[in-house]
Design a protein around this motif. Structure first.
Motif, short mmCIF file in Angstrom:
data_model
loop_
_atom_site.label_atom_id
_atom_site.label_comp_id
_atom_site.label_asym_id
_atom_site.label_seq_id
_atom_site.Cartn_x
_atom_site.Cartn_y
_atom_site.Cartn_z
N GLY A 97 -9.49 22.26 -35.91
CA GLY A 97 -10.50 23.32 -35.95
C GLY A 97 -11.40 23.23 -34.73
O GLY A 97 -11.25 23.99 -33.77
N LYS A 98 -12.29 22.24 -34.76
CA LYS A 98 -13.24 22.12 -33.64
C LYS A 98 -12.53 21.93 -32.30
O LYS A 98 -12.93 22.52 -31.29
N CYS A 121 -3.99 19.96 -38.73
CA CYS A 121 -4.58 21.17 -38.14
C CYS A 121 -5.82 20.77 -37.35
O CYS A 121 -6.51 19.81 -37.70
N GLY A 139 -9.60 17.68 -40.30
CA GLY A 139 -10.93 17.09 -40.41
C GLY A 139 -11.11 15.96 -39.42
O GLY A 139 -10.68 14.83 -39.67
N VAL A 161 -11.75 36.21 -41.84
CA VAL A 161 -13.10 36.61 -41.43
C VAL A 161 -13.30 36.43 -39.92
O VAL A 161 -14.29 35.88 -39.47
N THR A 196 -7.97 29.41 -49.19
CA THR A 196 -8.94 28.33 -49.01
C THR A 196 -9.75 28.19 -50.30
O THR A 196 -10.35 29.17 -50.76
N PHE A 247 -9.86 15.63 -36.29
CA PHE A 247 -8.78 15.30 -35.35
C PHE A 247 -9.12 15.79 -33.95
O PHE A 247 -9.28 16.99 -33.72
N GLY A 274 -13.65 20.46 -42.48
CA GLY A 274 -14.28 19.86 -41.30
C GLY A 274 -15.71 19.42 -41.55
O GLY A 274 -16.55 19.42 -40.64
N GLY A 302 -13.22 31.31 -38.59
CA GLY A 302 -13.88 32.61 -38.71
C GLY A 302 -14.77 32.87 -37.50
O GLY A 302 -15.19 31.94 -36.80
N LEU A 359 -19.91 25.85 -34.08
CA LEU A 359 -18.59 25.24 -33.95
C LEU A 359 -18.60 23.77 -34.38
O LEU A 359 -17.71 23.32 -35.11
N PRO A 397 -7.53 27.84 -39.43
CA PRO A 397 -8.25 29.11 -39.42
C PRO A 397 -9.71 28.93 -39.04
O PRO A 397 -10.39 28.03 -39.54
N ARG A 410 -17.82 20.95 -43.45
CA ARG A 410 -18.67 22.14 -43.45
C ARG A 410 -18.93 22.68 -44.85
O ARG A 410 -19.58 23.69 -45.01
N TYR A 460 -10.09 34.44 -47.60
CA TYR A 460 -11.23 34.22 -48.50
C TYR A 460 -11.22 35.37 -49.50
O TYR A 460 -11.10 36.53 -49.10
N GLN A 465 -4.83 33.32 -43.62
CA GLN A 465 -5.73 32.59 -44.53
C GLN A 465 -6.75 33.55 -45.11
O GLN A 465 -7.44 34.25 -44.37
C1 LIG Z 1 -16.24 27.38 -36.45
C2 LIG Z 1 -15.37 27.14 -37.65
C3 LIG Z 1 -15.05 28.21 -38.48
C4 LIG Z 1 -14.20 28.01 -39.58
N1 LIG Z 1 -13.80 29.08 -40.33
C5 LIG Z 1 -12.89 28.90 -41.33
C6 LIG Z 1 -12.33 30.01 -42.01
O1 LIG Z 1 -12.61 31.17 -41.71
N2 LIG Z 1 -11.44 29.75 -43.01
C7 LIG Z 1 -11.08 28.47 -43.36
O2 LIG Z 1 -10.27 28.29 -44.28
N3 LIG Z 1 -11.57 27.40 -42.71
C8 LIG Z 1 -12.46 27.60 -41.69
N4 LIG Z 1 -12.92 26.50 -40.99
C9 LIG Z 1 -12.41 25.16 -41.33
C10 LIG Z 1 -11.16 24.86 -40.51
O3 LIG Z 1 -10.09 25.68 -40.88
C11 LIG Z 1 -10.73 23.40 -40.67
O4 LIG Z 1 -10.58 23.09 -42.03
C12 LIG Z 1 -11.70 22.41 -40.04
O5 LIG Z 1 -12.28 22.94 -38.88
C13 LIG Z 1 -10.99 21.11 -39.71
O6 LIG Z 1 -11.85 20.16 -39.21
P1 LIG Z 1 -12.12 19.92 -37.64
O7 LIG Z 1 -12.99 21.05 -37.19
O8 LIG Z 1 -12.87 18.63 -37.63
O9 LIG Z 1 -10.81 19.91 -36.94
C14 LIG Z 1 -13.73 26.70 -39.88
C15 LIG Z 1 -14.06 25.64 -39.04
C16 LIG Z 1 -14.86 25.84 -37.93
C17 LIG Z 1 -15.15 24.68 -37.01
#
Ligand SMILES: Cc1cc2nc3c(=O)[nH]c(=O)nc-3n(C[C@H](O)[C@H](O)[C@H](O)COP(=O)(O)O)c2cc1C
Length: 362
Positions: free
Chosen positions: A289-290, A287, A267, A109, A156, A269, A236, A80, A26, A78, A238, A130, A128
């Protein structure tokens, strides 16, 4: 859930509830995690400029995104393999979003996924994708998403290759979505081009969000293709390492888009003031994520709902202290570059937490 008076406590509970592997999945990023940290550094390097004496007894935190009214300019990114974080997975997250009145982005996913999420709520939501097949396969996925009740679609485009997530590589661990044969679906995602976006727009009548835009140049091309929403994101931190912090990218994208499409950003937030900074720089919404994962890990659907309420409380308080009544009133005059006050790292906002002692947790 009322146990949690602050977002810090939610983060602490999430840390306790997750295994080390899931926590790293995560919270981790790519390679040196420089992009991950820059997302925070970019936000921490902005200071707010308040205006006073404007009667802020009434403050409206709501806004709209692609024609849908949302209670806060915060939507759920989103994710996964969300079922690793909470057994309810995407269904729990979608239900929390619907109950709160914001928009959920369902990853292709995660399991349960599209059909279960579609059946779970009537709220506006995004699917969303892939890309794991040819154009006919993508066309079919769009059809299935619409049939399942999704009103918006997200491609994405920052994930041509799955990046090197070193925390996972060191432990030889993979999220469920990547286990098994053919997990990367061949070369389809790698071979995507703007022609595929043109085909999408020529073929489908559903608003398209292009997620993973990192430059003004690509934002402009996206607008030329008629994309409804440009989503500034580095996943994020990643995907590509040594990228820029998302909020540093935002102003040039807002300029390039020049009102032709919605602009959203993600990213790093984690707090209400972060959201306000992005809106000041021209984003329509952000948006999470974490942060979404932390809410789910702390308390499932209710934990995520409560997290959104706490975020709203932070945003409402900060809006009134800034002297703004709604987001139409905010602009770049409310922010200024500043030295970050703490050494930035992935959990800067929660720097006071000592995860070994968890003093905050009951
Ligand atoms: C555990 C995890 C899984 C993610 N899986 C996807 C995904 O399946 N599809 C996608 O477009 N982005 C995915 N992301 C990216 C997020 O959609 C988002 O761009 C990102 O988490 C934003 O940054 P933040 O985590 O700092 O808020 C994932 C992020 C995390 C943390």
């Amino acid at each position: 859930m009322d146990d949690f008076a602050t977002l810090q406590q939610i983060a602490a509970r999430a840390r306790r509830n997750l295994t080390k592997n899931t926590w790293d999945y995560l919270m981790g990023g790519t390679e040196t995690e420089t992009t991950l940290r820059r997302n925070r550094l970019a936000l921490d390097s902005l200071a707010l400029r308040p205006r006073i004496l404007r009667d802020v007894a009434e403050v409206d935190t709501s806004t709209s995104f692609l024609g849908h009214r949302i209670r806060l300019p915060v939507m759920l990114a989103p994710i996964g393999s969300l079922q690793l974080i909470d057994a309810g997975g995407a269904v729990a997250a979608a239900e929390a979003a619907a109950a709160y009145q914001t928009i959920y982005f369902c990853s292709s996913v995660t399991n349960p996924g599209r059909d279960e999420v579609g059946a779970a709520t009537n709220a506006p939501k995004v699917f969303q994708l892939y890309v794991r097949g040819d154009r006919a396969w993508v066309d079919e996925q769009v059809k299935l998403a619409i049939e399942a009740g999704f009103e918006m679609f997200c491609l994405t485009v920052d994930t041509a290759y799955y990046s090197r997530r070193e925390r996972d590589l060191i432990k030889r661990w993979q999220p469920s979505a990547r286990r098994g044969r053919g997990h990367d679906g061949g070369d389809f995602q790698k071979k995507l081009t703007w022609d595929d976006i043109k085909h999408f727009k020529d073929t489908h009548d559903i608003p398209l969000i292009l997620k993973g835009i990192g430059t003004a140049e690509d934002a402009a091309i996206a607008c030329e293709h008629g994309v409804e929403c440009v989503h500034v994101s580095n996943h994020g931190g990643r995907q590509l390492d040594h990228g820029r912090g998302s909020v540093d990218v935002l102003p040039e994208v807002v300029d390039a888009v020049a009102g032709r499409a919605s602009v959203i950003v993600d990213g790093g937030f984690l707090r209400g003031t972060d959201v306000i900074k992005a809106l000041a720089l021209g984003a329509d919404a952000v948006c999470i994520g974490k942060l979404q994962g932390l809410g789910l890990a702390a308390g499932g659907k209710d934990g995520l709902f409560h997290l959104l309420r706490l975020l709203e409380a932070e945003i409402r308080t900060s809006m009134s202290l800034l002297g703004i009544h709604n987001f139409n009133e905010i602009d770049a005059s409310y922010v200024e570059e500043a030295e970050p006050v703490i050494d930035p790292h992935q959990l800067s906002p929660y720097i006071h937490l000592n995860f070994e002692e968890l003093e905050y947790d009951r």
